[in-house]
Structure formats: C-alpha cells, structure tokens
Design an enzyme around this catalytic site. Sequence first.
Site, mmCIF file in Angstrom:
data_model
loop_
_atom_site.group_PDB
_atom_site.id
_atom_site.type_symbol
_atom_site.label_atom_id
_atom_site.label_comp_id
_atom_site.label_asym_id
_atom_site.label_seq_id
_atom_site.Cartn_x
_atom_site.Cartn_y
_atom_site.Cartn_z
ATOM 1 N N GLY A 106 15.079 -2.873 5.798
ATOM 2 C CA GLY A 106 14.920 -1.889 6.873
ATOM 3 C C GLY A 106 15.362 -0.505 6.454
ATOM 4 O O GLY A 106 15.748 0.302 7.290
ATOM 5 N N ASP A 116 10.579 7.073 9.906
ATOM 6 C CA ASP A 116 10.849 6.777 8.492
ATOM 7 C C ASP A 116 10.148 7.775 7.585
ATOM 8 O O ASP A 116 10.723 8.271 6.608
ATOM 9 C CB ASP A 116 10.382 5.361 8.143
ATOM 10 C CG ASP A 116 11.025 4.311 9.011
ATOM 11 O OD1 ASP A 116 11.992 4.653 9.720
ATOM 12 O OD2 ASP A 116 10.571 3.165 8.995
ATOM 13 N N ASP A 135 11.162 6.247 18.483
ATOM 14 C CA ASP A 135 10.244 7.162 17.775
ATOM 15 C C ASP A 135 8.772 6.938 18.088
ATOM 16 O O ASP A 135 7.935 7.692 17.599
ATOM 17 C CB ASP A 135 10.494 7.142 16.263
ATOM 18 C CG ASP A 135 10.077 5.848 15.583
ATOM 19 O OD1 ASP A 135 9.969 4.812 16.257
ATOM 20 O OD2 ASP A 135 9.842 5.884 14.360
ATOM 21 N N GLU A 161 17.131 3.984 18.074
ATOM 22 C CA GLU A 161 16.235 2.938 17.550
ATOM 23 C C GLU A 161 15.113 2.647 18.541
ATOM 24 O O GLU A 161 15.344 2.542 19.751
ATOM 25 C CB GLU A 161 17.059 1.676 17.287
ATOM 26 C CG GLU A 161 16.885 1.089 15.916
ATOM 27 C CD GLU A 161 17.285 2.025 14.765
ATOM 28 O OE1 GLU A 161 16.385 2.625 14.140
ATOM 29 O OE2 GLU A 161 18.490 2.137 14.482
ATOM 30 N N GLU A 181 0.396 3.385 7.209
ATOM 31 C CA GLU A 181 1.050 2.178 7.761
ATOM 32 C C GLU A 181 0.293 1.672 8.996
ATOM 33 O O GLU A 181 0.020 0.485 9.121
ATOM 34 C CB GLU A 181 2.502 2.486 8.165
ATOM 35 C CG GLU A 181 3.347 2.973 7.006
ATOM 36 C CD GLU A 181 4.483 2.036 6.639
ATOM 37 O OE1 GLU A 181 4.464 0.860 7.027
ATOM 38 O OE2 GLU A 181 5.397 2.502 5.937
#
Length: 346
Positions: free
Chosen positions: A105, A153, A21, A18, A141
């Site tokens: 999420g 994602d 990235d 987590e 995004e």
Amino acid sequence: MAEMVTAAAPGRVNLIGEHTDYNGGMVLPAALAVGLKVNLAPRSDSVVAVSSAGYDAPSIRDLEDEAVGDWADPCVGALREANSLGLLDGGAALDVVSTIPEGSGLSSSAALIVAILKAAREANGNGPSDVDIAVAARRVENQYMGVPCGIMDQMAVALARPGTAMALDTGKLEYALVPLPQSHEMVVVHSGLTRKLTDGRYKARKEECDAAKRYFGTEDLCLLDWETVKGANLDATAKKRAMHCVSENVRVHAAIAALDAGDMTALGTAMNESHESMRDWFEMSLPQIDTLVASAVELGAAGARLTGGGFGGCIVACVEKTGRDAWLEALLEKHPDARFIDAVSG
Ligand code: GLA
C-alpha cells in the site's frame, strides 16, 4: 538504438485522509525514501520489454496487449498513455529498480507509472506538467488496469518533496507542501499482511460511497456536514461510509493545523481517531492491524493508524525521534510479523 533516459519516483505514505480522494476530500501524503528508478530506451516497434531486479522474470509484451493482471501491466499501460500523449512513438525497453515493497500500500504501481511517464517526457524533450502526468497515471490505473483508485497516490509520487507532507485538495487538485516536524518521525511499519487494490474490497467500498453520493446528490461526499449525514435515512452501510468520509476530511484539516502549529499531540489524536473511523465506519482494517496500532500507541507513539487502501499493508505512527529506536524494537518484538519500512521527518 534511441538514447536511454532515466526517471525516478518515491513511494508514499498517507499520514491521514483515507478514501477521501475519490469523494472530493483532502489527503495528507508524504514521499518516502524508498522508491523506484526506471531506465527507458524508446523502440520504433510496438514491443514492451521490461526487466527488473526487484520483480519477476523479464517480461516481453506488446503495446496492443490488454492488461493480464501481472507486474508488467503498469508498464504497458504507461507506455500506451505516453503514446497517446505524443511523448513516444512505439514501445520501449524498460529496466526498473525498486525498493518499494509490493502489496504494502505504498504506491509501487503509481510510482512505476509516473516514473515511466516522466522518462517518456524526458525522451521527448518536453511534455505535460507533473500534475497532468499524475492525472494521466490515474487514467492508466482506472482505464487500462481496471483499478478504481483516486488521485492521491499519483499526485503524491509525482509532486511530493522530502521533508514535507502534501496537503492536497483532491476535488480541486490544489495543494500546499507542509513541513514535517523535526522533533518527530512518521514511522511506516508493515503489518506482514499483503493487500491488492484489485481484490474487490476497495471497489466494494467505492461503490458504497457511490450509493451515498447518489442519495445526497453530490460528488463531494466529504464536504457534506456531519448533521446532514447523521440525520439521513439511507442504507446503513452507505451511511457508515459517509460518516467516515465527512469526519475524516475534518480530521485532515485538523492534522494540517497541528503540523503548522508543531502540535504533535493534536496530530496524534487526529491519527488515532482516523484509525477508529476506518475500523468502525469504513470497516477497512483487520484485527491484527488494530492490535499493531494499539501497541504502537501504548508503547509511546503520539498517534498511529492504518495507512493506504486498507485490508492489510502498513501502519504509520508519529513517534518522538529521541525514543524512536527503543519504541521500534519493542513494537517489533511484540509483533514478529511486522517489519520496519521507512521513516520521514522534517
Ligand atoms: C489507495 C488508492 C488511493 C486512495 C487510498 C485510500 O491507495 O490508490 O487512491 O483511495 O487507497 O485512501
């Protein structure tokens, strides 16, 4: 009226890795069964007309519109991107059918943008590769919606395959699909607390990582060695964030090795340690989520952790298939606000 085309994208759960990235590290997401489907009919004017059973009232926007912070923003942004990639020449009518709960999420926004770009590619007859679609979706995004997310994602929803996890090197954009076990399920449970990447806390964490990157003079925070970070004399907050990133990257490698070896105890240990690191060093958990994770493990999961951007959303637990139903029942009884979302396995 131009012909209608359809494309789909799944939601995703990140098994481990987590906030690595956008720090040059590894992630290990997997595609979920929940997902969304987009029907797209190109228009020759600049109107973006979006309807969806799963969202709010239909929305009529224009390609020229800036983002306004509502659910149609990803649609407008994706269609602007499709125009600059030469896949469309104008707006579109979009109909979205989604089973991905928002604010959980599980990448509903990335799935929407990727599905629209894939539909636009279909309408054009050819176009960019799935990796390039993922990169374009991140641009939507970052630049149109102002969400400073990484690439996980978009890569996961554009390329992940059922029954596997995607071991993705986010620095190099190289990946391998790793089979999920048949003996265990990766169970996704919503904490009941919703979250948004736009609420400022995600951005704050990214800025703290940026401060650490500047101190160490590297973009690849995750690739520093532990001793270098531990012995460094930088701002205490930035140091804690860096300690999470470096150790989390090592844990992703351990988790991939554990999956390869079918060693669910080792996978569970990596997941549990990841949660502790997110709680103590990255400070992205919430007390209710810590309790939910603790219960998941006490009730027999091999490991459990918060998944996604943090500050709410879902946990993921690695649970033996044979005891899954009893485990889930006990967990939901103890945590009435929590709810089952999905489960993936080999
Ligand atoms: C969100 C972002 C991703 C990633 C995760 C945290 O899902 O969109 O890019 O940073 O948070 O791992």
